[in-house]
Design an enzyme around this catalytic site. Structure first.
Site, mmCIF file in Angstrom:
data_model
loop_
_atom_site.group_PDB
_atom_site.id
_atom_site.type_symbol
_atom_site.label_atom_id
_atom_site.label_comp_id
_atom_site.label_asym_id
_atom_site.label_seq_id
_atom_site.Cartn_x
_atom_site.Cartn_y
_atom_site.Cartn_z
ATOM 1 N N LYS A 48 45.322 31.431 44.601
ATOM 2 C CA LYS A 48 44.325 32.781 44.083
ATOM 3 C C LYS A 48 44.025 33.780 45.026
ATOM 4 O O LYS A 48 43.366 33.466 46.262
ATOM 5 C CB LYS A 48 43.360 32.848 43.146
ATOM 6 N N SER A 88 38.795 35.810 36.496
ATOM 7 C CA SER A 88 39.343 36.495 37.912
ATOM 8 C C SER A 88 40.811 36.139 37.348
ATOM 9 O O SER A 88 41.619 36.206 38.363
ATOM 10 C CB SER A 88 38.423 36.469 38.222
ATOM 11 N N SER A 114 35.960 32.533 34.692
ATOM 12 C CA SER A 114 37.246 32.364 34.966
ATOM 13 C C SER A 114 39.026 31.673 35.615
ATOM 14 O O SER A 114 39.538 32.072 35.984
ATOM 15 C CB SER A 114 37.630 32.825 37.100
#
Ligand code: NAG
Ligand code: NAG
Length: 544
Positions: A129, A204, A228
């Site tokens: 990420k 996220s 997330s």
């Protein structure tokens, strides 16, 4: 029920009666039907093994690390034009590093030197990420003013995964500053769901969820402050684990501001941006995302390092001896959507599977504080200072005026997304009085006590991962509090594994959370492994 609550409920119900079907029609016109597609079936056989199995095959020289890397690169190149999940790559370097692994294994001194213990992921590719630093790679967290920021060093978990032999090859998209559950920003655009490009990937860690589900990565790193890791794992039909995170005393009803380094947790958060540095730091935890359940435990062990023993990760778990409990929804929060019937049905079928195959009892419970998940999460999140969101929006060089930014957004002149601007504006209102904050913090402590008394150290709790199956793009704006199903466990510090449960009638992923108490990560993972025998990840396949 209070009179006020009854009035609000009636009002919301009436709005819902008119607005919800209307929204459904509008979103269906924009993102549904012929505008949506699916990624194609995986044509690279090497992309259909677990990471654990790939590492073993590489160590035993049954396959070359470089061929595994090439297969993943091919698949990543194939799907990215459709899903827009990959924001940077290091294909050439990764191939060279994979070649080095093969070379070492070919040499005499390399033979017999590597094992599942000292190099559990030798030669296996992984994705990260963008919020995590990977040396030499972009590290903007989807924020336009950070577009030229390049990470100078690896985040701690990246370092650990590399030490375990794994090779980073792609960096994936996030929501702006990781604070929303749709992965779209003004720097890299919007990531689309591999099962239906009209749908969100969540956030996220949405890019991670997407590439792993599409067979373009085998394992990745996510972080989770309100869901997330688990929301994108759910929307994309893969496994995601939020590790235990011991709450410090200041998050248990007192208001001390403290430094990040004093915070304990199974997995270190160091090296990500933004990094929570108020009481919110207690809620943040870093964990693995993957397609096959057998990778969860070895990944968590690598991420946790020496702390693995604290959570007894090596201890065997007999799932037949566990106590099982479940709830189908939160009991009716006014702020959160009702749970889709298809999700409830999937959960009940999974419960039946556990009963029939393990001979265990799965008891329905009613924990009424869960109805206040939004409030409890918010109280813990906002209690203790730290860098404000508007400061993060300005990359900590001053502060963004969210109201001005909103005016700019209306005329299409803002570098920020509307959820980020909304959050920035909300930050300027004191949503809760100190008294209310204190009250919900205490309610959180009560909830913790109740869970501990029910689950003890040998119980798991099954709960929806989210009230809705992957929504259309932009739809989350109408349901800002739906993260409550995941967020409540951040407020408790508990370990949770999101488990995929096959696909809905529309071909979208189903799933649920398996929850346990502090440092019982091995229990939720063991149940995830058992449930995979029933239903796990299902491949997106455009030919269906
Ligand atoms: C948005 O970012 C771009 C690139 O950094 C910059 O040139 C532009 O001035 C910014 N726009 C606004 C409205 O701040
Ligand atoms: C749709 C979109 O904006 N895609 C962008 C994703 O990020 C890469 C790398 O910065 C860009 O090249 C794409 O244009």
């Amino acid at each position: 029920m209070h009179l006020l609550e009854m009035i609000i409920r009636t009002f919301l119900f009436l709005i819902g009666l008119v607005l919800k079907p209307l929204l459904k029609i509008i979103f269906n016109v924009i993102y549904g039907g012929s505008n949506s597609e699916k990624v194609s079936k995986i044509r690279q056989p090497l992309c259909l093994h677990s990471a654990t199995r790939l590492a073993k095959m590489i160590r035993n020289k049954e396959v070359k690390a470089v061929d595994v890397m090439q297969a993943y690169i091919d698949r990543a190149k194939e799907i990215n034009p459709i899903v827009n999940a990959i924001i940077a790559e290091r294909y050439n370097e990764a191939l060279k590093e994979a070649q080095k692994v093969d070379d070492i294994l070919d040499r005499k001194e390399g033979q017999g030197k590597y094992s599942a213990v000292n190099a559990p992921f030798l030669g296996v590719p992984f994705s990260v990420k963008e919020a995590f630093g990977v040396k030499g790679m972009p590290h903007a967290s989807g924020l336009v003013i950070r577009k030229n920021v390049i990470a100078e060093e690896d985040a701690e978990v990246v370092k650990r995964l590399k030490e375990a032999g794994a090779i980073p090859f792609i960096i994936t998209n996030v929501s702006e500053l990781c604070m929303w559950y749709e992965s779209a920003n003004r720097l890299y655009g919007r990531t689309k769901n591999a099962y239906n490009t009209g749908r969100i990937v969540g956030g996220s860690s949405g890019g991670e969820g997407c590439v792993i589900s599409a067979g373009a990565s085998i394992m990745g790193i996510g972080s989770d402050i309100g869901g997330s890791i688990r929301m994108p794992a759910f929307f994309n039909g893969i496994f995601g684990h939020r590790p235990s995170k011991e709450l410090s005393d200041s998050c248990k009803t007192s208001f001390l501001k403290y430094l990040n380094e004093f915070i304990t947790g199974l997995v270190p958060n160091e090296g990500q941006y933004p990094i929570a540095d108020g009481t919110d730091a207690d809620l943040l935890s870093t964990g693995p995302m993957c397609r096959y359940s057998e990778d969860l435990l070895p990944l968590l062990k690598v991420y946790a390092g020496a702390k693995s023993s604290e959570a007894n990760l090596d201890q065997q778990v007999d799932v037949r001896k566990l106590k099982f409990y479940y709830m189908e929804d939160d009991g009716g929060s006014m702020l959160v959507s009702n749970v889709d019937q298809e999700l409830k049905d999937a959960q009940i079928k999974a419960v039946e599977y556990l009963k029939n195959n393990l001979g265990v009892c799965v008891e329905k419970v009613n924990i009424h504080q869960l109805k206040f998940s939004v409030q409890i999460w918010s109280a813990k999140m906002l209690a203790g200072g730290g860098t404000s969101f508007c400061e993060y929006m300005a990359d900590k060089k001053g502060k963004v005026n969210a109201f001005k930014e909103f005016a700019k957004w209306i005329v299409g002149q803002s570098n920020h997304t509307i959820p980020a601007i909304g959050l920035g504006m909300a930050e300027n209102f004191n949503g809760m009085s100190d008294q209310q904050t204190q009250m919900f913090m205490q309610m959180g402590d009560k909830l913790d006590e109740e869970f501990q008394s029910i689950l003890g150290n040998d119980g798991v709790f099954l709960y929806p991962s989210h009230p809705k199956i992957a929504p259309y793009h932009n739809e989350p704006i109408f349901y800002p509090f739906n993260f409550a199903y995941t967020g409540i466990f951040n407020a408790l510090g508990y370990p949770v594994t999101q488990v995929p449960l096959g696909l809905s009638k529309d071909g979208l992923p189903l799933g649920m959370q398996v929850v346990s108490t502090m440092n019982n990560d091995r229990l939720t993972i063991a149940v995830a492994c058992e449930l995979e025998r029933y239903k796990g990840w299902t491949e997106p396949d455009s030919s269906l």
